[in-house]
Design an enzyme around this catalytic site. Structure first.
Site, PDB file in Angstrom:
ATOM      1  N   ASN A 172     -20.548 -48.665 -24.350  1.00  0.00           N
ATOM      2  CA  ASN A 172     -20.182 -47.271 -24.786  1.00  0.00           C
ATOM      3  C   ASN A 172     -21.782 -46.416 -24.751  1.00  0.00           C
ATOM      4  O   ASN A 172     -22.548 -46.773 -25.734  1.00  0.00           O
ATOM      5  CB  ASN A 172     -19.949 -46.928 -26.219  1.00  0.00           C
ATOM      6  CG  ASN A 172     -20.076 -45.638 -26.681  1.00  0.00           C
ATOM      7  OD1 ASN A 172     -20.002 -44.663 -25.985  1.00  0.00           O
ATOM      8  ND2 ASN A 172     -19.508 -45.516 -28.135  1.00  0.00           N
ATOM      9  N   LYS A 186     -22.586 -43.464 -25.258  1.00  0.00           N
ATOM     10  CA  LYS A 186     -22.464 -42.279 -25.962  1.00  0.00           C
ATOM     11  C   LYS A 186     -23.280 -41.051 -25.272  1.00  0.00           C
ATOM     12  O   LYS A 186     -23.210 -40.871 -24.103  1.00  0.00           O
ATOM     13  CB  LYS A 186     -23.224 -42.632 -27.344  1.00  0.00           C
ATOM     14  CG  LYS A 186     -22.815 -43.891 -28.077  1.00  0.00           C
ATOM     15  CD  LYS A 186     -23.343 -44.106 -29.370  1.00  0.00           C
ATOM     16  CE  LYS A 186     -22.825 -45.675 -29.787  1.00  0.00           C
ATOM     17  NZ  LYS A 186     -22.757 -45.831 -31.263  1.00  0.00           N
ATOM     18  N   HIS A 217     -13.014 -43.414 -31.657  1.00  0.00           N
ATOM     19  CA  HIS A 217     -14.346 -44.086 -31.946  1.00  0.00           C
ATOM     20  C   HIS A 217     -14.789 -43.574 -33.525  1.00  0.00           C
ATOM     21  O   HIS A 217     -14.640 -42.292 -33.712  1.00  0.00           O
ATOM     22  CB  HIS A 217     -15.437 -43.809 -31.182  1.00  0.00           C
ATOM     23  CG  HIS A 217     -16.848 -44.554 -31.209  1.00  0.00           C
ATOM     24  ND1 HIS A 217     -17.681 -44.130 -32.302  1.00  0.00           N
ATOM     25  CD2 HIS A 217     -17.193 -45.557 -30.923  1.00  0.00           C
ATOM     26  CE1 HIS A 217     -18.833 -44.829 -32.176  1.00  0.00           C
ATOM     27  NE2 HIS A 217     -18.386 -45.956 -31.184  1.00  0.00           N
ATOM     28  N   GLU A 230     -17.551 -42.288 -34.690  1.00  0.00           N
ATOM     29  CA  GLU A 230     -18.336 -41.187 -34.655  1.00  0.00           C
ATOM     30  C   GLU A 230     -17.373 -39.894 -34.261  1.00  0.00           C
ATOM     31  O   GLU A 230     -17.980 -38.697 -34.874  1.00  0.00           O
ATOM     32  CB  GLU A 230     -19.317 -41.229 -33.462  1.00  0.00           C
ATOM     33  CG  GLU A 230     -20.438 -42.430 -33.944  1.00  0.00           C
ATOM     34  CD  GLU A 230     -21.450 -43.041 -32.810  1.00  0.00           C
ATOM     35  OE1 GLU A 230     -21.270 -42.739 -31.688  1.00  0.00           O
ATOM     36  OE2 GLU A 230     -22.148 -44.197 -33.299  1.00  0.00           O
ATOM     37  N   GLU A 261     -14.591 -52.153 -34.961  1.00  0.00           N
ATOM     38  CA  GLU A 261     -15.814 -51.788 -35.236  1.00  0.00           C
ATOM     39  C   GLU A 261     -16.208 -51.489 -36.806  1.00  0.00           C
ATOM     40  O   GLU A 261     -15.892 -50.184 -36.889  1.00  0.00           O
ATOM     41  CB  GLU A 261     -16.065 -50.702 -34.341  1.00  0.00           C
ATOM     42  CG  GLU A 261     -15.850 -50.824 -32.931  1.00  0.00           C
ATOM     43  CD  GLU A 261     -16.946 -50.086 -31.913  1.00  0.00           C
ATOM     44  OE1 GLU A 261     -17.834 -50.557 -31.272  1.00  0.00           O
ATOM     45  OE2 GLU A 261     -16.888 -48.917 -32.124  1.00  0.00           O
ATOM     46  N   GLY A 320     -24.786 -49.470 -34.580  1.00  0.00           N
ATOM     47  CA  GLY A 320     -26.128 -48.903 -34.505  1.00  0.00           C
ATOM     48  C   GLY A 320     -26.999 -49.444 -35.843  1.00  0.00           C
ATOM     49  O   GLY A 320     -28.251 -48.792 -35.770  1.00  0.00           O
ATOM     50  N   SER A 372     -23.603 -53.727 -33.442  1.00  0.00           N
ATOM     51  CA  SER A 372     -24.517 -54.397 -33.378  1.00  0.00           C
ATOM     52  C   SER A 372     -24.540 -55.822 -32.372  1.00  0.00           C
ATOM     53  O   SER A 372     -25.242 -56.695 -32.867  1.00  0.00           O
ATOM     54  CB  SER A 372     -25.148 -54.647 -34.629  1.00  0.00           C
ATOM     55  OG  SER A 372     -25.654 -53.357 -35.169  1.00  0.00           O
TER      56      SER A 372
HETATM   57  C1  PEP Z   1     -20.533 -48.465 -30.731  1.00  0.00           C
HETATM   58  O1  PEP Z   1     -21.106 -47.445 -31.076  1.00  0.00           O
HETATM   59  O2  PEP Z   1     -19.386 -48.590 -30.265  1.00  0.00           O
HETATM   60  C2  PEP Z   1     -21.422 -49.686 -31.007  1.00  0.00           C
HETATM   61  C3  PEP Z   1     -20.725 -50.775 -31.194  1.00  0.00           C
HETATM   62  O3  PEP Z   1     -22.837 -49.612 -31.156  1.00  0.00           O
HETATM   63  P1  PEP Z   1     -24.000 -50.426 -31.181  1.00  0.00           P
HETATM   64  O4  PEP Z   1     -23.431 -51.801 -30.429  1.00  0.00           O
HETATM   65  O5  PEP Z   1     -25.065 -49.789 -30.955  1.00  0.00           O
HETATM   66  O6  PEP Z   1     -23.728 -50.959 -32.747  1.00  0.00           O
END
Ligand code: PEP
Length: 255
Positions: A15, A17, A99, A101, A169, A175, A215
């Site tokens: 992703n 973003k 997601h 976000e 997630e 992040g 992460s």
């Molecule tokens: C995400 O935004 O779906 C995600 C998993 O981000 P990160 O791997 O940076 O934690």
């Protein structure tokens, strides 16, 4: 007898973003050059303006492309939005939906996510449906209730192993560099598989790919992929550069 895990599709989705312009597509050929011999399904989800060019850059390497969201309607007066049909028209095959976000910044509800999933399917896209708890919800021991509710609300009837991928997630892990313990990852993924089995039946549920996201990095991917009900990862930051993403793909291929 091989376990169901060995029969399920292995998937790593990146992703991006709101990161990257056309120059970033060079990462796809860098990645393609170092893919393992029998790679898992690799899906890159760049910002919408790059979708078409990404499908062209990824196709020589079998890298599939996904969008990061779609509208719940197919066309109309929705300034700034894109429909599932438009995404499919670029050659993309997947779309991330729900997601955290978007649930947070755009106040998306489970019901809206469910409508988007149905639109995605109608356009022939595979929906990567995200669910996950906040830090407060985990601290209050509400994780499984939250996950159960999001699953029930965000997934329509008609889920199959081909049209849907579920990504767990934890919001507090996205992040942040924080990752749940291996036991916590196992607990939630086992629970998701049970809930899918109850709703869609054993034969279907056993084949639906479940991803962990939050992460994931080259140094923790192999540990995470050992979990029986983890079939891959949804990766944010570490998907932007081939040098970081390739070892995660290799760890899944070797799992
Ligand atoms: C995400 O935004 O779906 C995600 C998993 O981000 P990160 O791997 O940076 O934690």
């Amino acid at each position: 007898m091989p376990s169901d895990k060995t029969k399920r599709a292995k998937i790593v989705a990146g992703n991006w973003k709101m990161n990257g312009t056309a120059a970033a597509l060079a990462e796809l050929s860098k990645l393609g050059a170092v893919l393992p011999l029998a790679p898992p399904r690799v899906v890159i989800c760049p910002p919408a303006p790059l979708l078409f060019r990404a499908t062209q850059a990824g196709s020589p390497f079998g890298i599939q492309i996904g969008a990061q969201d779609c509208h719940s309607e197919n066309a109309g007066a929705f300034t700034g939005d894109i429909s599932a049909e438009m995404i499919a028209d670029t050659g993309a095959t997947h779309v991330i939906l729900g997601h955290s976000e978007r649930r947070d910044a755009h106040h998306e509800t489970d019901m809206e996510v469910r409508c988007k999933v149905e639109r995605a399917w109608a356009a022939g896209l595979t929906a990567i449906v995200c669910i996950g708890e906040t830090a407060q919800e985990r601290e209050a021991a509400n994780t499984l209730d939250i996950i159960g509710g999001q699953l029930a609300g965000s997934l329509p009837d008609g889920v199959t192993a081909e049209n849907t991928v579920v990504a767990y997630e934890p919001i507090w892990a996205i992040g942040t560099g924080l990752v749940p313990s291996f036991d916590q990852i196992i607990e939630v993924h086992d629970f998701i598989r049970q809930r899918l089995t109850r709703r869609y039946g054993q034969a279907t549920a056993q084949m639906i790919p479940l991803l962990y996201g939050g992460s994931v990095k080259p140094d923790n991917a192999a540990m995470i992929f050992q979990a029986e009900n983890v079939d891959g990862a949804l990766v944010g930051g570490a998907s932007l550069k081939a040098v970081d993403f390739a070892p995660i793909i290799a760890a899944l291929a070797a799992s």
